[in-house]
Design a protein around this motif. Structure first.
Motif, PDB file in Angstrom:
ATOM      1  N   GLY A 157      21.737 -49.375  15.899  1.00 31.00           N
ATOM      2  CA  GLY A 157      20.866 -50.111  16.801  1.00 31.00           C
ATOM      3  C   GLY A 157      21.615 -50.654  17.995  1.00 31.00           C
ATOM      4  N   TYR A 158      22.870 -51.017  17.790  1.00 29.59           N
ATOM      5  CA  TYR A 158      23.701 -51.498  18.897  1.00 29.59           C
ATOM      6  C   TYR A 158      23.807 -50.443  19.987  1.00 29.59           C
ATOM      7  CZ  TYR A 158      28.021 -52.665  21.394  1.00 29.59           C
ATOM      8  OH  TYR A 158      28.951 -52.923  22.372  1.00 29.59           O
ATOM      9  N   LEU A 159      23.987 -49.178  19.600  1.00 27.98           N
ATOM     10  CA  LEU A 159      24.124 -48.097  20.573  1.00 27.98           C
ATOM     11  C   LEU A 159      22.863 -47.946  21.418  1.00 27.98           C
ATOM     12  CD1 LEU A 159      25.619 -45.582  21.684  1.00 27.98           C
ATOM     13  CD2 LEU A 159      24.588 -44.287  19.787  1.00 27.98           C
ATOM     14  N   PHE A 160      21.713 -47.893  20.772  1.00 28.40           N
ATOM     15  CA  PHE A 160      20.464 -47.654  21.503  1.00 28.40           C
ATOM     16  C   PHE A 160      20.102 -48.842  22.405  1.00 28.40           C
ATOM     17  CE2 PHE A 160      19.973 -44.845  17.774  1.00 28.40           C
ATOM     18  CZ  PHE A 160      19.826 -43.637  18.444  1.00 28.40           C
ATOM     19  N   ILE A 161      20.281 -50.046  21.902  1.00 24.81           N
ATOM     20  CA  ILE A 161      19.922 -51.217  22.712  1.00 24.81           C
ATOM     21  C   ILE A 161      20.865 -51.357  23.906  1.00 24.81           C
ATOM     22  CG2 ILE A 161      19.696 -53.727  22.695  1.00 24.81           C
ATOM     23  CD1 ILE A 161      18.853 -53.545  19.795  1.00 24.81           C
ATOM     24  N   MET A 162      22.151 -51.114  23.689  1.00 27.86           N
ATOM     25  CA  MET A 162      23.111 -51.204  24.790  1.00 27.86           C
ATOM     26  C   MET A 162      22.814 -50.166  25.868  1.00 27.86           C
ATOM     27  SD  MET A 162      25.461 -53.589  24.876  1.00 27.86           S
ATOM     28  CE  MET A 162      26.765 -52.838  25.837  1.00 27.86           C
ATOM     29  N   LEU A 163      22.498 -48.941  25.461  1.00 30.01           N
ATOM     30  CA  LEU A 163      22.184 -47.905  26.446  1.00 30.01           C
ATOM     31  C   LEU A 163      20.912 -48.235  27.214  1.00 30.01           C
ATOM     32  CD1 LEU A 163      23.070 -44.629  24.492  1.00 30.01           C
ATOM     33  CD2 LEU A 163      24.378 -45.734  26.323  1.00 30.01           C
ATOM     34  N   MET A 164      19.944 -48.835  26.535  1.00 31.09           N
ATOM     35  CA  MET A 164      18.723 -49.242  27.229  1.00 31.09           C
ATOM     36  C   MET A 164      19.020 -50.319  28.268  1.00 31.09           C
ATOM     37  SD  MET A 164      15.989 -49.312  24.062  1.00 31.09           S
ATOM     38  CE  MET A 164      14.788 -50.152  25.098  1.00 31.09           C
TER      39      MET A 164
ATOM     40  N   GLY B 264      19.821 -51.489   8.164  1.00 30.30           N
ATOM     41  CA  GLY B 264      19.450 -52.689   7.420  1.00 30.30           C
ATOM     42  C   GLY B 264      18.199 -53.355   7.968  1.00 30.30           C
ATOM     43  N   SER B 265      18.041 -53.345   9.296  1.00 28.09           N
ATOM     44  CA  SER B 265      16.854 -53.970   9.889  1.00 28.09           C
ATOM     45  C   SER B 265      15.595 -53.211   9.508  1.00 28.09           C
ATOM     46  CB  SER B 265      16.995 -54.015  11.418  1.00 28.09           C
ATOM     47  OG  SER B 265      18.131 -54.780  11.792  1.00 28.09           O
ATOM     48  N   ALA B 266      15.651 -51.871   9.517  1.00 33.62           N
ATOM     49  CA  ALA B 266      14.492 -51.067   9.135  1.00 33.62           C
ATOM     50  C   ALA B 266      14.153 -51.262   7.659  1.00 33.62           C
ATOM     51  CB  ALA B 266      14.761 -49.597   9.422  1.00 33.62           C
ATOM     52  N   LYS B 267      15.173 -51.344   6.833  1.00 33.11           N
ATOM     53  CA  LYS B 267      14.920 -51.584   5.412  1.00 33.11           C
ATOM     54  C   LYS B 267      14.307 -52.968   5.195  1.00 33.11           C
ATOM     55  CE  LYS B 267      18.698 -48.571   3.912  1.00 33.11           C
ATOM     56  NZ  LYS B 267      20.018 -48.508   3.236  1.00 33.11           N
ATOM     57  N   PHE B 268      14.785 -53.943   5.957  1.00 30.60           N
ATOM     58  CA  PHE B 268      14.235 -55.290   5.837  1.00 30.60           C
ATOM     59  C   PHE B 268      12.784 -55.323   6.312  1.00 30.60           C
ATOM     60  CE2 PHE B 268      13.569 -59.547   7.749  1.00 30.60           C
ATOM     61  CZ  PHE B 268      13.642 -60.302   6.588  1.00 30.60           C
ATOM     62  N   GLY B 269      12.485 -54.607   7.405  1.00 31.60           N
ATOM     63  CA  GLY B 269      11.112 -54.550   7.895  1.00 31.60           C
ATOM     64  C   GLY B 269      10.180 -53.877   6.914  1.00 31.60           C
TER      65      GLY B 269
ATOM     66  N   VAL C  48       7.206 -52.583  11.887  1.00 32.12           N
ATOM     67  CA  VAL C  48       7.810 -52.360  13.201  1.00 32.12           C
ATOM     68  C   VAL C  48       8.239 -53.675  13.841  1.00 32.12           C
ATOM     69  CG1 VAL C  48       7.345 -51.596  15.555  1.00 32.12           C
ATOM     70  CG2 VAL C  48       6.606 -50.192  13.623  1.00 32.12           C
ATOM     71  N   ILE C  49       7.367 -54.675  13.796  1.00 33.70           N
ATOM     72  CA  ILE C  49       7.673 -55.957  14.440  1.00 33.70           C
ATOM     73  C   ILE C  49       8.852 -56.637  13.757  1.00 33.70           C
ATOM     74  CG2 ILE C  49       6.785 -58.272  14.882  1.00 33.70           C
ATOM     75  CD1 ILE C  49       4.010 -56.998  15.238  1.00 33.70           C
ATOM     76  N   VAL C  50       8.852 -56.655  12.435  1.00 30.83           N
ATOM     77  CA  VAL C  50       9.955 -57.288  11.704  1.00 30.83           C
ATOM     78  C   VAL C  50      11.260 -56.544  11.972  1.00 30.83           C
ATOM     79  CG1 VAL C  50      10.866 -57.835   9.416  1.00 30.83           C
ATOM     80  CG2 VAL C  50       8.449 -58.250   9.933  1.00 30.83           C
ATOM     81  N   THR C  51      11.213 -55.222  12.022  1.00 31.86           N
ATOM     82  CA  THR C  51      12.415 -54.421  12.271  1.00 31.86           C
ATOM     83  C   THR C  51      12.986 -54.712  13.651  1.00 31.86           C
ATOM     84  OG1 THR C  51      11.655 -52.639  10.811  1.00 31.86           O
ATOM     85  CG2 THR C  51      13.326 -52.087  12.463  1.00 31.86           C
ATOM     86  N   VAL C  52      12.125 -54.769  14.663  1.00 30.41           N
ATOM     87  CA  VAL C  52      12.586 -55.014  16.036  1.00 30.41           C
ATOM     88  C   VAL C  52      13.210 -56.398  16.162  1.00 30.41           C
ATOM     89  CG1 VAL C  52      11.829 -55.316  18.420  1.00 30.41           C
ATOM     90  CG2 VAL C  52      10.973 -53.387  17.076  1.00 30.41           C
ATOM     91  N   VAL C  53      12.546 -57.403  15.606  1.00 29.55           N
ATOM     92  CA  VAL C  53      13.076 -58.772  15.692  1.00 29.55           C
ATOM     93  C   VAL C  53      14.411 -58.880  14.964  1.00 29.55           C
ATOM     94  CG1 VAL C  53      12.661 -61.170  15.038  1.00 29.55           C
ATOM     95  CG2 VAL C  53      10.789 -59.796  15.973  1.00 29.55           C
ATOM     96  N   ALA C  54      14.492 -58.298  13.777  1.00 28.62           N
ATOM     97  CA  ALA C  54      15.741 -58.361  13.010  1.00 28.62           C
ATOM     98  C   ALA C  54      16.863 -57.609  13.716  1.00 28.62           C
ATOM     99  CB  ALA C  54      15.519 -57.788  11.613  1.00 28.62           C
ATOM    100  N   GLU C  55      16.541 -56.475  14.334  1.00 25.27           N
ATOM    101  CA  GLU C  55      17.573 -55.690  15.018  1.00 25.27           C
ATOM    102  C   GLU C  55      18.055 -56.397  16.278  1.00 25.27           C
ATOM    103  OE1 GLU C  55      20.349 -52.961  15.221  1.00 25.27           O
ATOM    104  OE2 GLU C  55      18.849 -53.019  13.611  1.00 25.27           O
TER     105      GLU C  55
END
Length: 232
Positions: A91-98, A146-151, A189-196
């Motif tokens: 997730g770090y890679l995708f968010i940083m590139l965005m 981990g964020s997707a699993k938590f969501g 989706v919402i929980v995954t995004v917030v956690a990530e």
């Protein structure tokens, strides 16, 4: 007192010089003295090389290393154990590139930001994998996806049931229920995004630090893998 060079003849034999018979194939003078093996002098600087390594001087002898097989100073920055390329999908890679490419920076800054993102994601991925292998108290934070699993777990724990009640001909009521899968999906989706996002802000300083500790991390990881393989 007998001198070192004095020859003592065996009993019944005269002690003259001409009476001494040298061993076959060897000429020994009277003054020659050969010390027995137990009496040969042994200097402190003498080094006995192991079989197959004769001729090695004492200064050339290198004792075997203990502990880690190779220190982090001796290995390259990218000398890492084999791993699948999917390990670098974070997730770090995708968010940083965005962030880098959606900004108003020029092309040079975008390219520079992309290079930093790729390198820091590389070191962060190996640091995270080492922490997962080490299984320490914070290994859960570095769980892959981990964020997707938590969501997903958060969505699965909720009950989204739609109940429909209808009245019959004779005044009785009947009810039917169904699961609202769209609610489950959007909750996940919402929980995954917030956690990530929360995880991303924590990983930003960690990724920067791993740029300087990467070689030490890989050295520890390699040594831990060797110890684990030896125990199998």
């Amino acid at each position: 007192m007998a001198d070192k060079n004095d020859y003592v003849a065996p009993p019944g034999v005269s002690s003259g010089q001409s009476d001494y018979v040298a061993p076959p194939g060897q000429t020994v003078q009277q003054n020659d003295y050969v010390a027995p093996p137990s009496a040969q002098s042994s200097q402190q600087s003498d080094y006995v090389a192991p079989p197959g390594a004769q001729g090695t001087r004492q200064s050339d002898y290198v004792p075997p290393q203990q502990g880690q097989a190779s220190s982090h100073q001796e290995q390259g920055y990218f000398d890492t154990p084999s791993a699948p390329w999917t390990m670098y999908l974070t997730g770090y890679l995708f968010i940083m590139l965005m962030i880098v490419w959606n900004g108003e920076n020029g092309l040079f800054m975008k390219l520079l930001g992309t290079a930093y993102t790729l390198l820091s994601n590389y070191t962060l991925s190996w640091y995270s994998d080492y922490k997962r292998f080490e299984n320490g108290p914070f290994a859960w934070f570095f769980t892959r996806f981990g964020s997707a699993k938590f969501g997903y777990a958060s969505s699965a724990s909720m009950n989204y049931q739609k109940v429909r009640v209808s009245r019959g001909v004779f005044g009785n009521y009947t009810g039917t229920s169904s699961t609202d899968w769209s609610q489950h999906f959007w909750t996940a989706v919402i929980v995954t995004v917030v956690a990530e996002l929360l995880r991303f802000f924590i990983c930003v300083p960690i990724a920067f630090i791993t740029l300087f500790t990467h070689k030490t991390t890989i050295a520890k990881y390699t040594y831990a893998l060797q110890q684990w393989l030896n125990q199998q």
